[in-house]
Design a protein around this motif. Sequence first.
Motif, short mmCIF file in Angstrom:
data_model
loop_
_atom_site.label_atom_id
_atom_site.label_comp_id
_atom_site.label_asym_id
_atom_site.label_seq_id
_atom_site.Cartn_x
_atom_site.Cartn_y
_atom_site.Cartn_z
N VAL A 499 30.95 -3.02 -68.90
CA VAL A 499 32.10 -2.82 -68.02
C VAL A 499 31.94 -3.65 -66.75
CG1 VAL A 499 33.47 -1.13 -66.76
CG2 VAL A 499 32.44 -0.51 -68.95
N LEU A 500 32.94 -4.48 -66.48
CA LEU A 500 32.94 -5.34 -65.30
C LEU A 500 33.52 -4.59 -64.12
CD1 LEU A 500 32.43 -8.25 -64.25
CD2 LEU A 500 34.80 -8.77 -64.86
N VAL A 501 32.73 -4.47 -63.04
CA VAL A 501 33.15 -3.70 -61.87
C VAL A 501 32.90 -4.51 -60.60
CG1 VAL A 501 32.70 -1.46 -62.94
CG2 VAL A 501 30.88 -2.59 -61.66
N THR A 502 33.63 -4.15 -59.55
CA THR A 502 33.38 -4.71 -58.23
C THR A 502 32.33 -3.85 -57.53
OG1 THR A 502 35.08 -3.36 -57.19
CG2 THR A 502 35.77 -5.49 -58.12
N LEU A 503 31.88 -4.29 -56.37
CA LEU A 503 30.92 -3.47 -55.60
C LEU A 503 31.53 -2.13 -55.21
CD1 LEU A 503 29.25 -6.13 -53.27
CD2 LEU A 503 28.13 -4.80 -55.07
N ASP A 504 32.81 -2.15 -54.83
CA ASP A 504 33.47 -0.89 -54.46
C ASP A 504 33.54 0.05 -55.66
OD1 ASP A 504 33.80 -1.68 -51.85
OD2 ASP A 504 35.85 -2.41 -52.14
N GLU A 505 33.90 -0.51 -56.83
CA GLU A 505 34.01 0.33 -58.02
C GLU A 505 32.65 0.87 -58.45
OE1 GLU A 505 37.89 -1.71 -60.25
OE2 GLU A 505 35.86 -2.51 -60.59
N LEU A 506 31.60 0.13 -58.14
CA LEU A 506 30.26 0.55 -58.56
C LEU A 506 29.86 1.87 -57.92
CD1 LEU A 506 27.85 -0.43 -60.29
CD2 LEU A 506 26.93 -1.51 -58.24
N SER A 507 30.42 2.15 -56.76
CA SER A 507 30.08 3.41 -56.07
C SER A 507 31.22 4.42 -56.12
CB SER A 507 29.71 3.11 -54.61
OG SER A 507 30.76 2.44 -53.95
N SER A 508 32.21 4.19 -56.99
CA SER A 508 33.36 5.08 -57.04
C SER A 508 33.16 6.19 -58.07
CB SER A 508 34.63 4.29 -57.38
OG SER A 508 34.60 3.88 -58.74
N ASP A 509 33.99 7.18 -57.97
CA ASP A 509 33.93 8.30 -58.92
C ASP A 509 34.45 7.93 -60.29
OD1 ASP A 509 32.84 9.95 -57.00
OD2 ASP A 509 34.77 10.76 -56.35
N SER A 510 35.16 6.81 -60.38
CA SER A 510 35.73 6.41 -61.67
C SER A 510 34.65 6.21 -62.73
CB SER A 510 36.54 5.11 -61.51
OG SER A 510 37.60 5.28 -60.60
N LEU A 511 33.48 5.81 -62.30
CA LEU A 511 32.41 5.54 -63.26
C LEU A 511 31.97 6.81 -63.99
CD1 LEU A 511 32.47 2.82 -61.87
CD2 LEU A 511 29.97 2.82 -61.84
N LYS A 512 32.24 7.94 -63.38
CA LYS A 512 31.86 9.21 -64.02
C LYS A 512 32.68 9.49 -65.26
CE LYS A 512 30.47 11.23 -59.57
NZ LYS A 512 30.75 12.31 -58.57
N LEU A 513 33.82 8.80 -65.40
CA LEU A 513 34.67 8.99 -66.57
C LEU A 513 34.16 8.23 -67.80
CD1 LEU A 513 38.13 8.58 -64.78
CD2 LEU A 513 36.95 10.72 -65.37
N LEU A 514 33.17 7.37 -67.58
CA LEU A 514 32.62 6.57 -68.68
C LEU A 514 31.47 7.31 -69.35
CD1 LEU A 514 32.54 3.14 -66.81
CD2 LEU A 514 34.16 3.82 -68.60
N PRO A 515 31.20 6.98 -70.61
CA PRO A 515 30.08 7.64 -71.30
C PRO A 515 28.76 7.38 -70.59
CG PRO A 515 31.47 6.45 -72.86
CD PRO A 515 31.93 6.06 -71.49
N GLU A 516 27.87 8.33 -70.68
CA GLU A 516 26.54 8.17 -70.09
C GLU A 516 25.83 6.98 -70.73
OE1 GLU A 516 22.42 10.74 -69.40
OE2 GLU A 516 24.20 11.67 -70.30
N GLY A 517 25.17 6.18 -69.90
CA GLY A 517 24.45 5.02 -70.42
C GLY A 517 25.27 3.74 -70.48
N THR A 518 26.54 3.81 -70.06
CA THR A 518 27.37 2.60 -70.07
C THR A 518 26.72 1.51 -69.23
OG1 THR A 518 29.43 3.85 -70.36
CG2 THR A 518 29.61 1.65 -69.39
N ARG A 519 26.75 0.29 -69.75
CA ARG A 519 26.17 -0.86 -69.02
C ARG A 519 27.25 -1.54 -68.18
NH1 ARG A 519 21.19 -3.20 -70.84
NH2 ARG A 519 20.18 -1.92 -72.45
N PHE A 520 26.80 -2.15 -67.08
CA PHE A 520 27.74 -2.74 -66.14
C PHE A 520 27.39 -4.20 -65.83
CE2 PHE A 520 27.67 1.82 -65.18
CZ PHE A 520 29.01 2.11 -65.30
N ALA A 521 28.44 -4.97 -65.56
CA ALA A 521 28.33 -6.29 -64.95
C ALA A 521 29.08 -6.21 -63.63
CB ALA A 521 28.93 -7.37 -65.84
#
Length: 745
Positions: A499-521
Amino acid sequence: MSTGVAPAPLPHVRVRGGGIGFTRSVDFAKVLAVPGALRTGSSRARALVVRSSSTESDTMELEPASEGSPLLVPKQKYCESIYQTRRRKTRTVMVGNVPLGSDHPIRIQTMTTSDTKDVAKTVEEVMRIADKGADFVRITVQGKKEADACFEIKNTLVQKNYNIPLVADIHFAPAIALRVAECFDKIRVNPGNFADRRAQFEQLEYTEDDYEKELEHIQKVFSPLVEKCKQYGRAMRIGTNHGSLSDRIMSYYGDSPRGMVESALEFARICRSLDFHNFVFSMKASNPVVMVQAYRLLVAEMYNLGWDYPLHLGVTEAGEGEDGRMKSAIGIGTLLMDGLGDTIRVSLTEPPEEEIDPCTRLAKLGTQAANLQIGVAPFEEKHRRYFDFQRRSGQLPLQKEGEVVDYRGVLHRDGSVLMSVSLDQLKAPELLYKSLATKLVVGMPFKDLATVDSILLRELPPVEDAQARLALKRLVDISMGVLTPLSEQLSKPLPHAIVLVTLDELSSDSLKLLPEGTRFAVTLRGDESYEQLDVLKSADNITMLLHNVPYGEEKTGRVQTARRLFEYLETNGLNFPVIHHIDFPKSIDRDGLVIGAGTNVGALLVDGLGDGLLLEATNQEFEFLRDTSFNLLQGCRMRNTKTEYVSCPSCGRTLFDLQEISAEIREKTSHLPGVSIAIMGCIVNGPGEMADADFGYVGGAPGKIDLYVGKTVVQRGIAMEGATEALIQLIKDHGRWVDPPTEEE
């Protein structure tokens, strides 16, 4: 930071590992304890400085070898600023009626390929080059007949109202240089072969007396030319080539950037001793990494000595087509982004007028960057290695317990290529697999030597699009990463996507909606505040960072923001892989893209900063972007995916049709990744310029070819008609040949 001064030059001092060593035995006067004013750290700290017995009056600025160190070493500054493009201030050198230096435009030049004795043909070629916009033209002058022709060439051009300055290219012939200095505007001398004998690549032992006698010989041979240039108001280029260093230099400094610099400085000191200053330097090599290091070392020495001579930039034997333009952009563009360079040549195995366009593009890039002083806010840089290549390798993805997909192949250890894929491409899976350079076995994709490592999908296919989803699954199954924006993954989840995220998104609550262990760019610019970047310290499952500054931002420098980012990562012990991401505008053409990518990404990769690249351009073919990406990695001496060629640009010395022969050899040998072949029109820069080549095809006499293995000639005088097949047989004899793949394979 406290600093001091010491007599300079200290040509035999080698700074390595925080200490001072010597490249050869030198009679130093003494090692001095430095007075309190030069001490560093506490009052107890004791600073030492080596003082040479040199009588030259210049001084060298010193600084602590490391923070808090009591040892002072020569200050290693190689450009005006590491966080902005500021053109280095130089003196003006007059080449005929054209001024050269930092107060003037970056000058463009090329070299004729015709036989200099053919006056009419050479004049026609010079006129064609001048009409294309060149500022100078260089002509090879190897003997008395060629020197005599130069007078007629000059006079004919003047009669035709062409006053473009002419430069004589001299090797091995001091007497010819004296003759042609009477009519041409500039003389190029090669310190490696002007007075020294041709290198035999022998490790010779020199005593201090032997070495000084050689220098006395050089002064005796070279001084008359310096006096002649003063008398006639000529300019000079002291042009070192990596491939033609003398045995004397190599025995002391090795076949190295340092040897290149010392070779040139010897000649420069003679010029200065005779009060001649109308000269420029060049440090050319066929390897862009070596070329960049040599120029930086030279400029660092000039800063220490207080010298301000201009620079002629070029990557020699760059080759043809996109390969040649890419290598040149990597080397020349890197230096231009640091404000270095006052005249440039792009050496291509093509007609000389074809060199003018890439020269003009590079000069424009460098000029715009310097005029705008593009960059980033000031920062302190402690980790980048300016003068010797040391790659910062990001931590490649590791497999985690419980993961059902193998992520270890989404990045490549030698440099990764990422590509942007559209929904339309997913409609034809087999064509997509081929465009990604996978092998197909019964319609199923498998990774190959030059397969794209990961893809970016800005838009995911609908969940109900079974064919597109199956195509992506097959790519994921062969360890190809699939990157997609957070918004797409939340609305149309793709199993195992990165999942491609910005720095702001990296610290947002939206990431909690993704499955545990999801990898990020994580995509970022590099000029964010350190507080913003600090979110990287606590983030989990980051697979890579994508550095991306929108193309064409007027004041923000892509190279400088990346350097700042890497400095932040190193300072904080963060070893995330970094991918250089450029999204080019629709208006970009092929050459513009090659030169833009080579300059902006190559300038970082030659310093070992970066783990791959992602190039986007909506108006360019997918295969072109893929091949350009791999070419860039190979040009930076990272990932080798095809045959490497060292091919000279041809000149009046060339003993065969270089363009025709080069095309013939490439057609038959381009399928040999890991093999390097040198194609040289004559021996003037070889075999040394073939230092990186496994095999060499060199013009030895008219109609005759010599074949080399490394620097050693193994077959002489082969008739041209059978020389290409003889080269192939030589490659086979050394176990480096494989048959080209068939269409079915």
